[in-house]
Scaffold this motif. Structure first.
Motif, PDB file in Angstrom:
ATOM      1  N   ASP A 132      -1.652   2.188  -6.474  1.00  0.00           N
ATOM      2  CA  ASP A 132      -1.830   2.642  -5.101  1.00  0.00           C
ATOM      3  C   ASP A 132      -1.651   1.475  -4.142  1.00  0.00           C
ATOM      4  O   ASP A 132      -1.031   1.611  -3.086  1.00  0.00           O
ATOM      5  CB  ASP A 132      -3.237   3.228  -4.909  1.00  0.00           C
ATOM      6  N   TYR A 133      -2.220   0.355  -4.511  1.00  0.00           N
ATOM      7  CA  TYR A 133      -2.085  -0.850  -3.687  1.00  0.00           C
ATOM      8  C   TYR A 133      -2.030  -2.056  -4.607  1.00  0.00           C
ATOM      9  O   TYR A 133      -2.494  -2.010  -5.754  1.00  0.00           O
ATOM     10  CB  TYR A 133      -3.238  -0.979  -2.683  1.00  0.00           C
ATOM     11  N   ALA A 134      -1.428  -3.143  -4.130  1.00  0.00           N
ATOM     12  CA  ALA A 134      -1.252  -4.316  -4.986  1.00  0.00           C
ATOM     13  C   ALA A 134      -1.013  -5.557  -4.143  1.00  0.00           C
ATOM     14  O   ALA A 134      -0.513  -5.482  -3.016  1.00  0.00           O
ATOM     15  CB  ALA A 134      -0.064  -4.103  -5.935  1.00  0.00           C
ATOM     16  N   GLY A 135      -1.363  -6.690  -4.706  1.00  0.00           N
ATOM     17  CA  GLY A 135      -0.972  -7.975  -4.162  1.00  0.00           C
ATOM     18  C   GLY A 135       0.069  -8.543  -5.097  1.00  0.00           C
ATOM     19  O   GLY A 135      -0.214  -8.823  -6.272  1.00  0.00           O
ATOM     20  N   VAL A 136       1.299  -8.687  -4.626  1.00  0.00           N
ATOM     21  CA  VAL A 136       2.414  -9.111  -5.475  1.00  0.00           C
ATOM     22  C   VAL A 136       2.759 -10.559  -5.154  1.00  0.00           C
ATOM     23  O   VAL A 136       3.030 -10.899  -4.001  1.00  0.00           O
ATOM     24  CB  VAL A 136       3.649  -8.201  -5.268  1.00  0.00           C
ATOM     25  N   GLU A 144      11.196  -5.230  -0.599  1.00  0.00           N
ATOM     26  CA  GLU A 144      11.677  -4.271  -1.592  1.00  0.00           C
ATOM     27  C   GLU A 144      11.264  -4.679  -2.999  1.00  0.00           C
ATOM     28  O   GLU A 144      10.862  -3.839  -3.813  1.00  0.00           O
ATOM     29  CB  GLU A 144      13.203  -4.162  -1.520  1.00  0.00           C
ATOM     30  N   LEU A 145      11.341  -5.966  -3.293  1.00  0.00           N
ATOM     31  CA  LEU A 145      10.958  -6.446  -4.618  1.00  0.00           C
ATOM     32  C   LEU A 145       9.471  -6.228  -4.871  1.00  0.00           C
ATOM     33  O   LEU A 145       9.070  -5.791  -5.956  1.00  0.00           O
ATOM     34  CB  LEU A 145      11.308  -7.934  -4.738  1.00  0.00           C
ATOM     35  N   ALA A 146       8.635  -6.508  -3.862  1.00  0.00           N
ATOM     36  CA  ALA A 146       7.195  -6.300  -4.002  1.00  0.00           C
ATOM     37  C   ALA A 146       6.872  -4.819  -4.219  1.00  0.00           C
ATOM     38  O   ALA A 146       6.044  -4.461  -5.068  1.00  0.00           O
ATOM     39  CB  ALA A 146       6.473  -6.829  -2.774  1.00  0.00           C
ATOM     40  N   VAL A 147       7.517  -3.951  -3.461  1.00  0.00           N
ATOM     41  CA  VAL A 147       7.279  -2.516  -3.588  1.00  0.00           C
ATOM     42  C   VAL A 147       7.699  -2.025  -4.972  1.00  0.00           C
ATOM     43  O   VAL A 147       6.985  -1.253  -5.628  1.00  0.00           O
ATOM     44  CB  VAL A 147       8.033  -1.748  -2.485  1.00  0.00           C
ATOM     45  N   ARG A 148       8.854  -2.479  -5.454  1.00  0.00           N
ATOM     46  CA  ARG A 148       9.323  -2.067  -6.784  1.00  0.00           C
ATOM     47  C   ARG A 148       8.360  -2.527  -7.874  1.00  0.00           C
ATOM     48  O   ARG A 148       8.097  -1.802  -8.834  1.00  0.00           O
ATOM     49  CB  ARG A 148      10.717  -2.631  -7.052  1.00  0.00           C
ATOM     50  N   ALA A 149       7.797  -3.730  -7.717  1.00  0.00           N
ATOM     51  CA  ALA A 149       6.850  -4.239  -8.707  1.00  0.00           C
ATOM     52  C   ALA A 149       5.592  -3.381  -8.728  1.00  0.00           C
ATOM     53  O   ALA A 149       5.085  -3.019  -9.802  1.00  0.00           O
ATOM     54  CB  ALA A 149       6.503  -5.695  -8.396  1.00  0.00           C
ATOM     55  N   ALA A 150       5.062  -3.044  -7.548  1.00  0.00           N
ATOM     56  CA  ALA A 150       3.863  -2.208  -7.480  1.00  0.00           C
ATOM     57  C   ALA A 150       4.129  -0.811  -8.049  1.00  0.00           C
ATOM     58  O   ALA A 150       3.286  -0.240  -8.754  1.00  0.00           O
ATOM     59  CB  ALA A 150       3.378  -2.109  -6.039  1.00  0.00           C
ATOM     60  N   ILE A 194       0.855  -1.184   0.000  1.00  0.00           N
ATOM     61  CA  ILE A 194       0.000   0.000   0.000  1.00  0.00           C
ATOM     62  C   ILE A 194       0.892   1.235   0.000  1.00  0.00           C
ATOM     63  O   ILE A 194       1.732   1.402   0.893  1.00  0.00           O
ATOM     64  CB  ILE A 194      -0.933   0.047   1.229  1.00  0.00           C
ATOM     65  N   ASN A 195       0.738   2.072  -1.028  1.00  0.00           N
ATOM     66  CA  ASN A 195       1.477   3.328  -1.124  1.00  0.00           C
ATOM     67  C   ASN A 195       2.969   3.136  -0.868  1.00  0.00           C
ATOM     68  O   ASN A 195       3.577   3.836  -0.056  1.00  0.00           O
ATOM     69  CB  ASN A 195       0.902   4.366  -0.148  1.00  0.00           C
ATOM     70  N   GLY A 196       3.560   2.186  -1.580  1.00  0.00           N
ATOM     71  CA  GLY A 196       5.002   1.996  -1.504  1.00  0.00           C
ATOM     72  C   GLY A 196       5.502   1.349  -0.236  1.00  0.00           C
ATOM     73  O   GLY A 196       6.691   1.449   0.079  1.00  0.00           O
ATOM     74  N   ARG A 197       4.617   0.646   0.492  1.00  0.00           N
ATOM     75  CA  ARG A 197       5.036  -0.020   1.728  1.00  0.00           C
ATOM     76  C   ARG A 197       4.432  -1.419   1.789  1.00  0.00           C
ATOM     77  O   ARG A 197       3.244  -1.603   1.549  1.00  0.00           O
ATOM     78  CB  ARG A 197       4.577   0.797   2.944  1.00  0.00           C
ATOM     79  N   ALA A 198       5.274  -2.400   2.083  1.00  0.00           N
ATOM     80  CA  ALA A 198       4.795  -3.771   2.257  1.00  0.00           C
ATOM     81  C   ALA A 198       4.191  -3.881   3.656  1.00  0.00           C
ATOM     82  O   ALA A 198       4.915  -3.825   4.657  1.00  0.00           O
ATOM     83  CB  ALA A 198       5.944  -4.756   2.084  1.00  0.00           C
ATOM     84  N   VAL A 199       2.862  -4.016   3.725  1.00  0.00           N
ATOM     85  CA  VAL A 199       2.178  -3.963   5.022  1.00  0.00           C
ATOM     86  C   VAL A 199       1.955  -5.345   5.626  1.00  0.00           C
ATOM     87  O   VAL A 199       1.733  -5.466   6.838  1.00  0.00           O
ATOM     88  CB  VAL A 199       0.829  -3.227   4.909  1.00  0.00           C
ATOM     89  N   ALA A 200       1.984  -6.394   4.807  1.00  0.00           N
ATOM     90  CA  ALA A 200       1.767  -7.748   5.323  1.00  0.00           C
ATOM     91  C   ALA A 200       2.159  -8.743   4.245  1.00  0.00           C
ATOM     92  O   ALA A 200       2.176  -8.419   3.045  1.00  0.00           O
ATOM     93  CB  ALA A 200       0.310  -7.965   5.738  1.00  0.00           C
TER      94      ALA A 200
END
Length: 306
Positions: free
Chosen positions: A245-249, A233-239, A197-203
């Motif tokens: 705005d938010y993503a499931g990676v 970091e990889l998940a955030v870069r992909a999003a 969410i917004n460049g942060r891996a929350v869970a």
């Protein structure tokens, strides 16, 4: 009272969670199907007609689902999202993010172009060329995954393991999407779902598949994991690559110990994730949407109410 449109055809558990989270901000959320929306390009009318919002456009829109359909139908749904954004209505995720992720070919292209680790992938129309690619991959000792270009929850995915499987190699409306199968490190079948969410891996969680398909909708079990710095970091870069705005990676750890991005989802579910962690995802999503786009905070809402 601020009014929010939640675009969905199946509100269910996720819709209820979002509605509750918006209510905590004093916002009224209403479910709307994109199939019922229209462009009304005539003088004296709102250019986008949304059921329940005939007199005024919503203060923001949360996209929880985009219906399938013909190319023309899907283009119309995306036109609605694009038009709202151009009219100043925050759309979360917006039409551009939906377009990038709903099309697996473009997702793979953008990930590869950004230098992110992602499996070798081929997207083409020619059936003979598709079979030759599959034959070469099998001869080199690789398995392949055949996917619909548009699809979710593991539906329509096949694994090509041997030459006889080529008889079942089929296109999705004339298009072949082939991706090299990634074997997970260690025993069994699993992958990682990281919620950004917004460049942060929350869970994050590990999805343990009963077969090589790891989707929760296909029966996979969920297990909480802490997203280490490399995974997060990889998940955030992909999003960020797909400007979401938010993503499931979805990320695999392969047998060589390397992480590989498999998919990036712009309307991810989170019921399975919440079943194994103490994170209120809907609350975080609403906090981000209202805070960044409407300038609302819980303290400000409390002050307005009092």
């Amino acid at each position: 009272m601020r009014r929010i449109a939640i675009f969905t055809d199946d509100p269910g558990w996720h819709g209820k969670r979002l509605t509750q989270a918006f209510a905590e901000y004093g916002c009224r959320a209403e479910y709307v199907s994109l199939t019922e929306c229209r462009l009304m390009l005539a003088s004296g009318r709102l250019p986008v007609w949304i059921p329940g919002f005939e007199q005024a456009l919503p203060d923001a829109a949360f996209v929880r689902g985009v219906p399938g359909g013909s190319l023309e139908e899907v283009v119309l749904y995306l036109d609605i999202l694009h038009a709202l954004r151009l009219l100043g209505v925050p759309v979360y995720n917006d039409g551009r993010a939906i377009e990038r992720s709903v099309d697996k070919g473009m997702t793979s292209f953008l990930l590869q172009r950004a230098g992110l680790p992602t499996p070798p992938t081929w997207v083409l129309r020619d059936p003979e060329a598709a079979r030759r690619i599959a034959e070469e991959e099998l001869q080199d000792g690789h398995l392949l995954i055949s996917k619909p270009l548009f699809g979710s929850q593991g539906e329509g995915i096949r694994r090509i393991e041997k030459m006889t499987d080529l008889f079942w190699l089929t296109s999705s409306r004339g298009v072949y999407y082939l991706q090299r199968f990634v074997h997970a490190a260690g025993e069994g079948y699993y992958d990682h779902r990281v919620f950004v969410i917004n460049g942060r891996a929350v869970a994050a969680m590990r999805r343990l598949g009963k077969s090589w398909l790891n989707n929760v909708a296909q029966g996979a079990d969920c297990e909480w994991i802490e997203a280490g710095s490399e995974l997060a970091e990889l998940a955030v870069r992909a999003a960020q690559t797909l400007e979401m705005d938010y993503a499931g990676v979805d990320i695999m750890l392969d047998r060589d110990g390397h992480y590989t991005v498999i998919e990036v989802n712009s309307v991810p579910a989170w019921k399975g994730l919440e079943s194994v962690c103490a994170v209120n995802v809907a609350e975080l999503l609403v906090d981000d949407l209202l805070g960044r786009y409407l300038g609302l905070s819980r303290s400000r809402v409390s002050a307005e109410i009092s």
